[in-house]
Design an enzyme around this catalytic site. Structure first.
Site, PDB file in Angstrom:
ATOM      1  N   LYS A  53      66.207  -6.291  28.371  1.00  0.00           N
ATOM      2  CA  LYS A  53      65.851  -5.159  27.511  1.00  0.00           C
ATOM      3  C   LYS A  53      65.716  -5.712  26.104  1.00  0.00           C
ATOM      4  O   LYS A  53      66.652  -5.643  25.294  1.00  0.00           O
ATOM      5  CB  LYS A  53      66.934  -4.071  27.578  1.00  0.00           C
TER       6      LYS A  53
HETATM    7  N1  PXG Z   1      62.608   1.217  32.606  1.00  0.00           N
HETATM    8  C1  PXG Z   1      62.525   0.791  31.330  1.00  0.00           C
HETATM    9  C2  PXG Z   1      61.412  -0.092  30.923  1.00  0.00           C
HETATM   10  C3  PXG Z   1      63.498   1.197  30.408  1.00  0.00           C
HETATM   11  O1  PXG Z   1      63.444   0.776  29.148  1.00  0.00           O
HETATM   12  C4  PXG Z   1      64.579   2.478  32.163  1.00  0.00           C
HETATM   13  C5  PXG Z   1      63.598   2.033  33.030  1.00  0.00           C
HETATM   14  C6  PXG Z   1      65.682   3.342  32.688  1.00  0.00           C
HETATM   15  O2  PXG Z   1      66.898   2.596  32.735  1.00  0.00           O
HETATM   16  P1  PXG Z   1      68.324   3.278  32.508  1.00  0.00           P
HETATM   17  O3  PXG Z   1      69.287   2.157  32.645  1.00  0.00           O
HETATM   18  O4  PXG Z   1      68.298   3.876  31.151  1.00  0.00           O
HETATM   19  O5  PXG Z   1      68.479   4.297  33.573  1.00  0.00           O
HETATM   20  C7  PXG Z   1      64.539   2.048  30.827  1.00  0.00           C
HETATM   21  C8  PXG Z   1      65.562   2.480  29.851  1.00  0.00           C
HETATM   22  C9  PXG Z   1      63.418   5.485  24.919  1.00  0.00           C
HETATM   23  C10 PXG Z   1      64.398   4.693  25.671  1.00  0.00           C
HETATM   24  O6  PXG Z   1      63.615   5.595  23.697  1.00  0.00           O
HETATM   25  C11 PXG Z   1      64.184   4.367  26.998  1.00  0.00           C
HETATM   26  C12 PXG Z   1      65.130   3.615  27.654  1.00  0.00           C
HETATM   27  C13 PXG Z   1      66.258   3.212  27.037  1.00  0.00           C
HETATM   28  C14 PXG Z   1      66.442   3.540  25.731  1.00  0.00           C
HETATM   29  C15 PXG Z   1      65.515   4.290  25.037  1.00  0.00           C
HETATM   30  O7  PXG Z   1      62.473   5.966  25.524  1.00  0.00           O
HETATM   31  N2  PXG Z   1      64.871   3.338  28.944  1.00  0.00           N
END
Ligand code: PXG
Length: 296
Positions: free
Chosen positions: A154
């Protein structure tokens, strides 16, 4: 949420947001060199904090970024930041930057990584979308190959996802499907995807280019508790076109139905009953588990 100015954790100190500033020579800004996490606070508890911190430290390790404090210290710093802002429900953004260095890519010129913890709020999608469901498109922007940049990191460089998000918004949609280089479904721009077909749930494998989402994992556990199996598969657009139900998962999005894909209705074109049950169970889980915040 508290009305007072936010207190931000910055390199070991809590400072008012007006003083929470980073150098223009920080490689997080210059090159997107660093990593982050997004974590939720529900009902005075931090949801799956350890899992998020493990993923953060793994992202950092993968990019040779030494976080100057231990995972346990980061856990305490995170809880203290939430407590200092008196947040009972909200969103935590943990940001690790490569730190201040000279111009030029070389990360070894940055002596110390920067740590930022913001505890605030987030609203990703309008409330009514949780009842009516999202419309999705296929984004032309592909997920980068794992050999180029692992989807498990990330990183602070989300341009790939942002380009895809621009396509969604320009098409009048809230989210979109990102395919991998082979044209198989990887995930959405910031969420993972699940579909129901023939009494079984399916989600793309991690090796398809999906982030191993923490909400994805929670959804798999919930579906298994409901007696439904989840198969991690190589997924095609056709699979989504012909699904009975579809929902997305993510820390910011939680569990949200998707009802249209590339202008085709998914199933009945309305959020499905199984999705509604998963949403209800997720809400119960999120509001009843997690690490308690040590409020003063
Ligand atoms: N795919 C991607 C590319 C992400 O960045 C998820 C899936 C979902 O993962 P989690 O662990 O959160 O269930 C993410 C995480 C935003 C934002 O501002 C998005 C994420 C994290 C923080 C902020 O849209 N997504």
């Amino acid at each position: 949420m508290s009305q007072a100015p936010l207190l931000i954790y910055l390199d070991g100190k809590l400072v008012p947001e007006s003083e929470a500033k980073v150098s223009v020579f920080d490689h997080g800004l210059l090159y997107g060199d660093g990593c982050f996490e997004g974590i939720r606070i529900y009902n005075g508890r931090v949801f799956r904090l350890t899992e998020h911190l493990v993923r953060l430290y793994e992202s950092a390790r993968s990019i040779c970024l030494t976080i100057p404090i231990s995972l346990e210290e980061m856990e305490q710093a995170t809880l203290q930041t939430v407590a200092a802002n008196q947040l009972r429900d909200g969103y935590i953004r943990l940001v690790i930057t490569r730190g201040v260095g000279s111009l030029g890519l070389n990360p070894y010129q940055c002596p110390k990584a920067g740590i930022i913890i913001i505890a605030s709020g987030i609203t990703l999608y309008p409330k009514e979308k949780y009842e009516t469901g999202l419309n999705l498109i296929t984004c032309a922007t592909r997920r980068p190959a794992a050999a180029a940049l692992s989807p498990q990191v990330k990183s602070l460089n989300y341009l790939n996802n942002i380009m895809a998000k621009i396509e969604c918004i320009q098409a009048g949609c809230e989210e979109g499907i990102m395919l991998n280089e082979q044209g198989f479904v990887a995930e959405c721009t910031g969420d993972n995807i699940f579909i129901l077909k023939g009494g079984q749930f399916f989600t793309p494998t991690i090796s398809s280019g999906a982030l191993n989402g923490i909400t994805r994992q929670a959804a798999i556990e919930i579906l298994n508790d409901m007696g439904l199996s989840v198969r991690e598969v190589t997924m095609t657009r056709h699979d989504i076109y012909t699904a009975e139900e579809c929902f997305l998962t993510g820390t910011a999005a939680e569990v949200i139905p998707a009802v249209q894909y590339d202008r085709r209705p998914i199933g009945s074109g309305k959020p499905g009953p199984v999705t509604a049950e998963v949403m209800a169970r997720f809400s119960k889980l999120a509001n009843s588990t997690g690490t308690p915040v040590p409020y003063a």
